[in-house]
Design an enzyme around this catalytic site. Structure first.
Site, short mmCIF file in Angstrom:
data_model
loop_
_atom_site.label_atom_id
_atom_site.label_comp_id
_atom_site.label_asym_id
_atom_site.label_seq_id
_atom_site.Cartn_x
_atom_site.Cartn_y
_atom_site.Cartn_z
N ASP A 71 10.71 11.09 1.95
CA ASP A 71 10.06 10.30 0.72
C ASP A 71 9.57 11.06 -0.30
OD1 ASP A 71 9.73 7.72 -0.51
OD2 ASP A 71 7.53 8.07 -0.30
N THR A 72 9.66 10.93 -1.54
CA THR A 72 9.45 11.64 -2.62
C THR A 72 8.50 10.60 -3.71
OG1 THR A 72 11.08 13.24 -2.33
CG2 THR A 72 9.98 13.28 -4.56
#
Length: 190
Positions: A71-72
């Site tokens: 996840d970013t």
């Protein structure tokens, strides 16, 4: 077999650069930040939830499966900038990032049934140039900000707005290749 628990075409493209065979899993994992959750806790939790959801999907058919979740998020102070919901939201995000330095947090998690998860959290700092309203409107209108955390793609047209980057370019794109490669090697998958 390695599985990528992500819908992101950028993560797929980046993982291909590591020359590791993998399959992509199309999952819908809720990405809602709890009120008391710090940005780094949030991004790591979401990456872990994606990986666990992927493992639950394939484990019966592939007991030796290794699943990669990532996840970013773009963070300015304590504010987490997710993906814009529309062009106006993208414009608002870009106005806030304009002329400021923000962080991009990318968490990578590997899970399998045989061992504890392996994790990495990569923090990069991105300094945006000061953008005028015309630049912001033109960029938002091109469509590129949609589906991107913080409403920009560093590998696309927004690269011209980046005054300075400290950290992982591929991490800002969505999958820090050095750290991912190290985790895969430690897991025996690379």
């Amino acid at each position: 077999m390695l599985y990528l628990a992500s819908r992101s075409p950028r993560r797929q493209e980046l993982l291909q650069r590591l020359d590791v065979p993998f399959q992509t899993l199309q999952l819908d994992v809720p990405e809602l930040r709890a009120a008391d959750e710090s940005p780094d806790q949030y991004v790591q939790r979401v990456a872990l939830e994606k990986a666990h959801a992927g493992l639950a999907l394939v484990q019966a058919a592939d007991p030796d499966a290794i699943v990669l979740g990532s996840d970013t998020e773009v963070v300015l102070g304590e504010r987490v900038f997710g993906k814009p919901v529309d062009v106006d939201d993208a414009i608002a995000m870009l106005r806030e990032l304009s002329g400021r330095t923000h962080q991009v947090l990318t968490a990578v998690v590997l899970v399998c049934a045989q061992r504890a998860p392996a994790r990495a959290l990569v923090v990069s700092e991105v300094a945006f140039d000061t953008l005028d309203d015309a630049q912001i409107a033109a960029y938002a209108a091109c469509g590129e900000p949609m589906g991107k955390a913080g409403a920009y793609a560093i590998q696309g047209r927004a690269e011209r707005f980046i005054r300075h980057l400290s950290g992982s370019y591929s991490g800002v794109m969505g999958l820090p290749l050095y750290h991912t490669s190290q985790l895969l090697t430690a897991f025996g998958a690379h």
